[in-house]
Design a protein around this motif. Structure first.
Motif, PDB file in Angstrom:
ATOM      1  N   ILE A 211       0.868  -1.186   0.000  1.00  6.55           N
ATOM      2  CA  ILE A 211       0.000   0.000   0.000  1.00  6.55           C
ATOM      3  C   ILE A 211       0.899   1.229   0.000  1.00  6.55           C
ATOM      4  N   SER A 224      -1.083 -10.016  -9.250  1.00  6.86           N
ATOM      5  CA  SER A 224      -2.488 -10.402  -9.311  1.00  6.86           C
ATOM      6  C   SER A 224      -2.930 -11.085  -8.021  1.00  6.86           C
ATOM      7  N   VAL A 225      -4.154 -11.542  -8.042  1.00  2.64           N
ATOM      8  CA  VAL A 225      -4.772 -12.089  -6.848  1.00  2.64           C
ATOM      9  C   VAL A 225      -4.314 -13.525  -6.599  1.00  2.64           C
ATOM     10  N   ASN A 256      -2.250  -3.953 -15.584  1.00  2.00           N
ATOM     11  CA  ASN A 256      -2.583  -3.283 -14.334  1.00  2.00           C
ATOM     12  C   ASN A 256      -2.591  -1.761 -14.481  1.00  2.00           C
ATOM     13  N   LEU A 259      -5.841  -0.888 -16.050  1.00  2.00           N
ATOM     14  CA  LEU A 259      -6.948  -1.026 -15.102  1.00  2.00           C
ATOM     15  C   LEU A 259      -6.878   0.020 -13.981  1.00  2.00           C
ATOM     16  N   LEU A 261      -4.697   0.340 -11.638  1.00  2.00           N
ATOM     17  CA  LEU A 261      -4.354  -0.222 -10.337  1.00  2.00           C
ATOM     18  C   LEU A 261      -2.937   0.153  -9.919  1.00  2.00           C
ATOM     19  N   VAL A 308      -5.663   7.192   0.465  1.00  2.00           N
ATOM     20  CA  VAL A 308      -6.927   6.466   0.697  1.00  2.00           C
ATOM     21  C   VAL A 308      -7.819   6.555  -0.544  1.00  2.00           C
ATOM     22  N   PHE A 311      -6.936   4.164  -3.520  1.00  2.00           N
ATOM     23  CA  PHE A 311      -7.378   2.772  -3.388  1.00  2.00           C
ATOM     24  C   PHE A 311      -8.902   2.682  -3.366  1.00  2.00           C
ATOM     25  N   ALA A 312      -9.554   3.724  -2.815  1.00  2.00           N
ATOM     26  CA  ALA A 312     -11.019   3.712  -2.761  1.00  2.00           C
ATOM     27  C   ALA A 312     -11.620   3.742  -4.167  1.00  2.00           C
ATOM     28  N   ASN A 313     -10.890   4.315  -5.116  1.00  2.00           N
ATOM     29  CA  ASN A 313     -11.408   4.408  -6.490  1.00  2.00           C
ATOM     30  C   ASN A 313     -11.280   3.108  -7.273  1.00  2.00           C
ATOM     31  N   MET A 314     -10.584   2.125  -6.719  1.00  2.00           N
ATOM     32  CA  MET A 314     -10.341   0.893  -7.481  1.00  2.00           C
ATOM     33  C   MET A 314     -11.551  -0.040  -7.421  1.00  2.00           C
ATOM     34  N   GLY A 315     -11.971  -0.500  -8.584  1.00  2.00           N
ATOM     35  CA  GLY A 315     -13.124  -1.407  -8.626  1.00  2.00           C
ATOM     36  C   GLY A 315     -13.896  -1.205  -9.918  1.00  2.00           C
ATOM     37  N   ALA A 316     -14.544  -2.255 -10.372  1.00  2.00           N
ATOM     38  CA  ALA A 316     -15.349  -2.183 -11.592  1.00  2.00           C
ATOM     39  C   ALA A 316     -16.682  -2.843 -11.301  1.00  2.00           C
ATOM     40  N   TYR A 317     -17.754  -2.045 -11.358  1.00  2.00           N
ATOM     41  CA  TYR A 317     -19.084  -2.581 -11.059  1.00  2.00           C
ATOM     42  C   TYR A 317     -20.099  -1.767 -11.837  1.00  2.00           C
ATOM     43  N   THR A 318     -21.299  -2.248 -11.932  1.00  2.00           N
ATOM     44  CA  THR A 318     -22.362  -1.475 -12.573  1.00  2.00           C
ATOM     45  C   THR A 318     -23.518  -1.358 -11.591  1.00  2.00           C
TER      46      THR A 318
END
Lengths: 346, 350
Positions: A211, A224-225, A256, A259, A261, A308, A311-318
């Motif tokens: 971080i 990656s995960v 990355n 994306l 990240l 903060v 990292f809070a902005n990371m994500g992909a959703y609808t």
């Protein structure tokens, strides 16, 4: 370079390099002038290199990140720093050899380095536990980061791990808790943090020191995960689909970056950091100095807020239209409870 | 004697003994037939009276015919520990029959053996909130497919199938409601949705729940039940660990209490992030809690794991849990703990 350190996809280059050498030898022996032909061949080799290394598949990048000659964390630290004092121990349990750290002077600036360390020979690899830290490794890293915070020293984290060690004692000593604590502490550490993935960035083991205000990946690394091998074994139930898994996971530096990240890519010399380590050290050093120059001038509150937020902005959703906010009555809950009992809770 | 019993318990019995013995038992020679039963190349002799097969003898232990020949025959996923439908259920632990109506009254804890059955967000909301009153937040969030991930199945198809099967939008639901009159935020994970795996939706829902808690000074409870980060969203899933941790750091700075309840199972990236970051980390009895899964550890160390390894009681012994709570007492203990952490006066002394 020993022949077992050459990947299949590099063989055409090695072949041409051999031919060039032979040509020179013949020229020397016979006193012939062959510079013209040699120049042509050299150009051909360079083009081929650019073509091959510029178009590596995702799995080939993974192979590059694991190259046995690739520089490791201590190699970078020792070549980048003018002075380095290595520090040991987590003050609780042990000193983890897979996690290293210490104070260094880089270009007139004091820096706290932390990082995972792999070994080169079989003995060293075992000594370093293949770069897989135990909980005490993460606690050692946190101790050094807290010390850096106390004295206002920026932290530079060099990430290179195939994962946190999945052992029995690691669980007993709280591997999950150790990583979890680092995540929350790093998110609010009151000193700049710069992270660079220099090799493998496998999952929570990498994120446990990952971080930061800036996170970079070197060109031939992955993050990656899960590793492609483990992903293959879980989703395809076989180790054979690792190349397919690497493609699906989109785990390279470019992926990355696209994306959002990571903040950037640190370029490597043509053919990878291990081909010209000195050049790789210089590129990493330049990146560190340039970023610390900027980060150390930012007000602390702004630095933490932006860290903060990043990292809070990371994500992909609808967001779908239906069901905005529901107020449930006891009756509807009971219905739902009854119907949800039929669900397979595997 | 029983027609199926083998009269010759000694091993490596010679055929001549067999013949002699069968005669002693009163069977004539002519009825003895040698038979090959194929497969495992067992040789058996059967004595055939007129009305069928009476007796078998083999040069291997005859009981092996009735034993499972192959190891590792595993229960199919859909047969495992289903939360029961209908009037009656069976406890997966003690196998005794349970009446579903009674089960609900008993907080989905087996009346016979205290086993905590696996339940989802709907049941937890029902158990925790006063008369089941709550307001669900951000139910409209659903997964995107940022990596265009495809293994044996395309990720959007997997999502659709999971939605249809579970009736849920993703692996977590977040809701705010009263618990003995005081509002708390509850984020409850659903294992029935792709193994409770954490992807972007889980990250965003928890993140928004924390925003709500910060705005309204509401205490936070996260009920973890997850296999870890979701592979199909790659590094994005990994970053949800960072995202939630960063938000929880803000919650901590605002001195708003966060209790993490770990339930069976909680592993991987969830254990290595928010599940272990509570002001209180508490767990249900006998829940599997760990970073690496037991199978991976077993493969790494090459030996069997000790009894009770990675269970709640094990974690409590090693200092990683504040306490273990029975689901029947969960609501009262939460109310008490949150009340103390919020450091509010109880009002008039009784």
């Amino acid at each position: 370079m020993s022949p077992n350190n050459i990947f299949d996809f590099e063989k055409p280059i090695i072949e041409l390099e051999h031919r060039l050498e032979e040509m020179r030898k013949i020229a020397d022996e016979n006193g012939m002038e062959m510079e013209g032909a040699a120049e042509d061949l050299k150009k051909k080799i360079l083009d081929l290199k650019k073509n091959i290394y510029g178009n590596l598949s995702r799995w080939q990048r993974v192979q590059m990140s694991r190259h046995p000659d690739r520089p490791y964390a201590l190699d970078y630290i020792k070549h980048i720093s003018d002075e380095f004092i290595e520090l040991f121990g987590d003050r609780c349990y042990a000193d983890d050899k897979a996690m290293i750290g210490g104070l260094a002077r880089v270009g007139g600036r004091t820096v706290m380095f932390i990082g995972q360390q792999k070994g080169r020979t079989t003995k060293q690899r075992q000594y370093r536990n293949f770069g897989m830290p135990n909980p005490e490794g993460y606690r050692k890293a946190l101790r050094l980061m807290k010390m850096a915070e106390k004295f206002g020293i920026p932290v530079v984290s060099l990430i290179d791990t195939p994962g946190a060690y999945p052992g029995l004692e690691a669980e007993e000593r709280g591997q999950g808790e150790a990583i979890a604590r680092n995540l929350i502490e790093m998110a609010r550490l009151r000193t700049p943090i710069l992270c660079i993935i220099i090799g493998e960035g496998a999952s929570g083991g990498a994120l446990g020191i990952g971080i930061g205000d800036r996170v970079y990946m070197m060109e031939n690394t992955w993050y990656s995960v899960i590793s492609p091998e483990s992903c293959s074994s879980i989703l395809w139930r076989s180790w054979e689909n690792k190349e397919q898994a690497a493609e699906a996971l989109k785990l390279t530096a470019h992926d990355n970056f696209e994306l959002n990240l990571i903040d950037g890519i640190v370029p490597e010399p043509l053919g990878g950091a291990h081909r010209e380590p000195e050049a790789a050290y210089a590129l990493v050093k330049a990146r560190i100095l340039e970023d610390l120059e900027e980060l150390t001038t930012l007000p602390m509150e702004q630095l933490l807020r932006e860290r903060v937020q990043k990292f809070a902005n990371m994500g992909a959703y609808t967001e779908v239209e239906a069901a905005p906010i529901m107020v449930k009555t006891p009756e509807s809950v009971k219905e739902q409870t009854a119907s949800s009992q039929g669900r397979a809770q595997a | 004697m029983s027609p199926w019993a083998c009269p010759f318990p000694e091993k490596n019995l010679d055929v001549r003994h067999l013949l002699a013995s069968t005669q002693n038992l009163g069977f004539p020679f002519s009825r003895l037939q040698r038979r090959d039963f194929g497969g495992n190349a067992r040789t058996a002799f059967s004595i055939l009276p007129l009305d069928g097969l009476y007796l078998l003898w083999t040069n291997q232990d005859p009981m092996s015919w009735f034993k499972r020949a192959k190891d590792n025959i595993q229960t199919r996923t859909e047969d495992k520990n289903n939360t029961p439908d209908g009037l009656w259920a069976k406890c997966p632990n003690c196998k005794k029959a349970l009446q579903t109506k009674m089960l609900r009254k008993n907080a989905y804890v087996c009346m016979h053996c205290e086993h905590h059955l696996k339940i989802g967000s709907a049941e937890y909301f029902d158990l925790i909130f006063d008369e089941g009153h709550f307001e669900e937040l951000n139910a409209q969030l659903v997964s995107a497919d940022p990596l265009h991930f495809e293994d044996t199945k395309k990720y959007p198809d997997r999502i659709q199938a999971s939605m249809a099967k579970s009736g849920l939008n993703d692996a977590i639901r977040t809701a705010v409601g009263p618990v003995h009159g005081n509002h708390i935020m509850v984020c409850a994970m659903d294992f029935s949705f792709i193994g409770g795996s954490m992807g972007s939706v889980v990250g965003e829902k928890i993140s928004r729940a924390i925003d709500y808690c910060l705005e309204h000074r509401t205490p936070l409870l996260i009920i973890s039940k997850s296999g870890g980060a979701r592979m199909m969203e790659g590094a994005l899933s990994l970053m949800q660990m960072a995202k939630i941790s960063a938000k929880l750091a803000l919650l901590g700075q605002a001195s708003i209490p966060f209790i993490s309840l770990l339930t069976d199972p909680t592993t991987g990236g969830v254990t290595a992030s928010f599940a272990m970051q509570g002001d209180l980390n508490i767990a249900e009895p006998e829940a599997l809690i760990g970073f690496a899964g037991p199978r991976v550890i077993k493969e790494t160390i090459g030996r069997d794991l000790p009894e009770g390894f990675q269970r709640s009681e094990f974690l409590l012994e090693h200092g990683f849990l504040d306490f273990i709570v029975s689901r029947k007492e969960l609501k009262d203990r939460l109310h008490l703990a949150f009340g103390m952490l919020m450091n509010e006066d109880e009002g008039e002394p009784a």
